[in-house]
Design a protein around this motif. Structure first.
Motif, short mmCIF file in Angstrom:
data_model
loop_
_atom_site.label_atom_id
_atom_site.label_comp_id
_atom_site.label_asym_id
_atom_site.label_seq_id
_atom_site.Cartn_x
_atom_site.Cartn_y
_atom_site.Cartn_z
N LYS A 1 5.43 17.44 1.63
CA LYS A 1 4.99 16.37 0.74
C LYS A 1 5.51 15.05 1.29
O LYS A 1 6.64 14.98 1.78
N TYR A 2 4.68 14.01 1.20
CA TYR A 2 5.15 12.71 1.68
C TYR A 2 4.67 11.58 0.79
O TYR A 2 3.64 11.66 0.14
N THR A 3 5.47 10.54 0.77
CA THR A 3 5.12 9.27 0.14
C THR A 3 5.38 8.22 1.19
O THR A 3 6.49 8.12 1.72
N ALA A 4 4.35 7.48 1.54
CA ALA A 4 4.47 6.46 2.58
C ALA A 4 4.11 5.10 2.01
O ALA A 4 3.21 4.98 1.18
N LYS A 5 4.82 4.09 2.47
CA LYS A 5 4.54 2.71 2.07
C LYS A 5 4.41 1.86 3.32
O LYS A 5 5.13 2.09 4.29
N ALA A 6 3.49 0.91 3.28
CA ALA A 6 3.30 0.03 4.43
C ALA A 6 2.94 -1.38 3.99
O ALA A 6 2.32 -1.57 2.94
N MET B 1 0.84 -1.17 0.00
CA MET B 1 0.00 0.00 0.00
C MET B 1 0.89 1.24 0.00
O MET B 1 1.91 1.27 0.67
N GLU B 2 0.48 2.24 -0.77
CA GLU B 2 1.25 3.48 -0.84
C GLU B 2 0.31 4.67 -0.71
O GLU B 2 -0.79 4.68 -1.25
N LEU B 3 0.74 5.69 0.04
CA LEU B 3 0.00 6.94 0.21
C LEU B 3 0.89 8.09 -0.21
O LEU B 3 2.07 8.13 0.14
N ASN B 4 0.31 9.04 -0.94
CA ASN B 4 1.02 10.26 -1.33
C ASN B 4 0.11 11.43 -1.02
O ASN B 4 -1.09 11.37 -1.31
N ASP B 5 0.66 12.49 -0.48
CA ASP B 5 -0.15 13.69 -0.25
C ASP B 5 0.77 14.85 0.06
O ASP B 5 1.99 14.68 0.19
N GLU B 6 0.17 16.01 0.18
CA GLU B 6 0.93 17.20 0.61
C GLU B 6 0.02 18.06 1.45
O GLU B 6 -1.21 18.01 1.34
N VAL B 7 0.63 18.82 2.34
CA VAL B 7 -0.11 19.71 3.23
C VAL B 7 0.65 21.04 3.30
O VAL B 7 1.87 21.06 3.27
N THR B 8 -0.10 22.13 3.36
CA THR B 8 0.49 23.46 3.46
C THR B 8 0.41 23.91 4.92
O THR B 8 -0.66 23.83 5.54
N ILE B 9 1.54 24.36 5.44
CA ILE B 9 1.61 24.78 6.84
C ILE B 9 2.11 26.23 6.87
O ILE B 9 3.16 26.54 6.30
N ASN B 10 1.36 27.09 7.53
CA ASN B 10 1.72 28.51 7.61
C ASN B 10 2.80 28.74 8.65
O ASN B 10 2.57 29.32 9.71
N ALA B 11 3.99 28.25 8.34
CA ALA B 11 5.15 28.42 9.21
C ALA B 11 6.40 28.18 8.37
O ALA B 11 6.35 27.48 7.36
N PRO B 12 7.53 28.77 8.77
CA PRO B 12 8.78 28.56 8.03
C PRO B 12 9.24 27.11 8.09
O PRO B 12 8.94 26.39 9.04
N LYS B 13 9.98 26.69 7.09
CA LYS B 13 10.47 25.32 6.98
C LYS B 13 11.23 24.88 8.23
O LYS B 13 11.03 23.76 8.71
N VAL B 14 12.08 25.74 8.77
CA VAL B 14 12.89 25.35 9.93
C VAL B 14 11.99 25.01 11.12
O VAL B 14 12.24 24.07 11.87
N LYS C 1 -5.57 6.49 4.98
CA LYS C 1 -5.73 7.86 4.50
C LYS C 1 -6.35 8.75 5.56
O LYS C 1 -5.92 9.88 5.77
N LYS C 2 -7.36 8.24 6.27
CA LYS C 2 -8.01 9.01 7.33
C LYS C 2 -7.04 9.33 8.46
O LYS C 2 -7.01 10.44 8.97
#
Length: 149
Positions: free
Chosen positions: A106-111, A1-14, A130-131
């Motif tokens: 962004k992430y790609t996860a496998k399980a 199984m593989e999951l890919n997604d991305e999320v936007t976070i209102n904060a600096p990368k560090v 996914k949930k």
């Protein structure tokens, strides 16, 4: 199984990277997490209770981090055992990109799963995964953004 997604976070990368390495923040965000212990800079141990369809189990797991690409990217791998419910192992690759103080994660996860959990069927496992991922990242974004405010 593989999951890919991305999320936007209102904060600096560090700040996002620091939060991803903070066991207290992670414990708040991981669904069902009862305990998260940091054994070293790259090793974590977790106790998590999850319900997947009719199967509820307490998982004990270990996670290993590879920070060689930090803070732009890192990966993690781990495995967990839920006793009679089964076991899981997997990993994820995460990248962080910042534009004007806003970070895109962004992430790609496998399980891989085994035991009773594997008998539940791919659709149920995929849907639950996914949930859980969405719940984690929603909470994670909230916690990081509140710290920035």
């Amino acid at each position: 199984m593989e999951l890919n997604d991305e999320v936007t976070i209102n904060a600096p990368k560090v700040r996002v990277y620091e939060a991803l390495n903070d066991p207290e923040i992670l414990q708040q965000c991981i669904p069902g997490c009862e305990e998260l212990t940091q054994h070293s800079d790259t090793e974590l141990e977790a106790k998590v209770v999850l319900k997947v369809g009719p199967v509820k189990a307490r998982f004990n797991g270990n996670v290993e981090l590879d920070k060689s690409g930090a803070p732009d990217a890192f990966s993690l791998s781990g495995q967990g055992n839920g006793g009679a419910a089964g076991h899981a192992k997997g990993g994820a690759d995460v990248t962080l990109e910042e534009t004007d103080g806003v970070t895109t994660l962004k992430y790609t996860a496998k399980a891989e799963i085994g035991g009773k959990l594997a008998q539940l069927g791919g659709r149920l496992i995929q849907s639950t995964s996914k949930k859980l991922a969405a719940k984690f990242f929603k909470k994670f974004a909230e916690v990081v953004e509140m710290a920035e405010a």
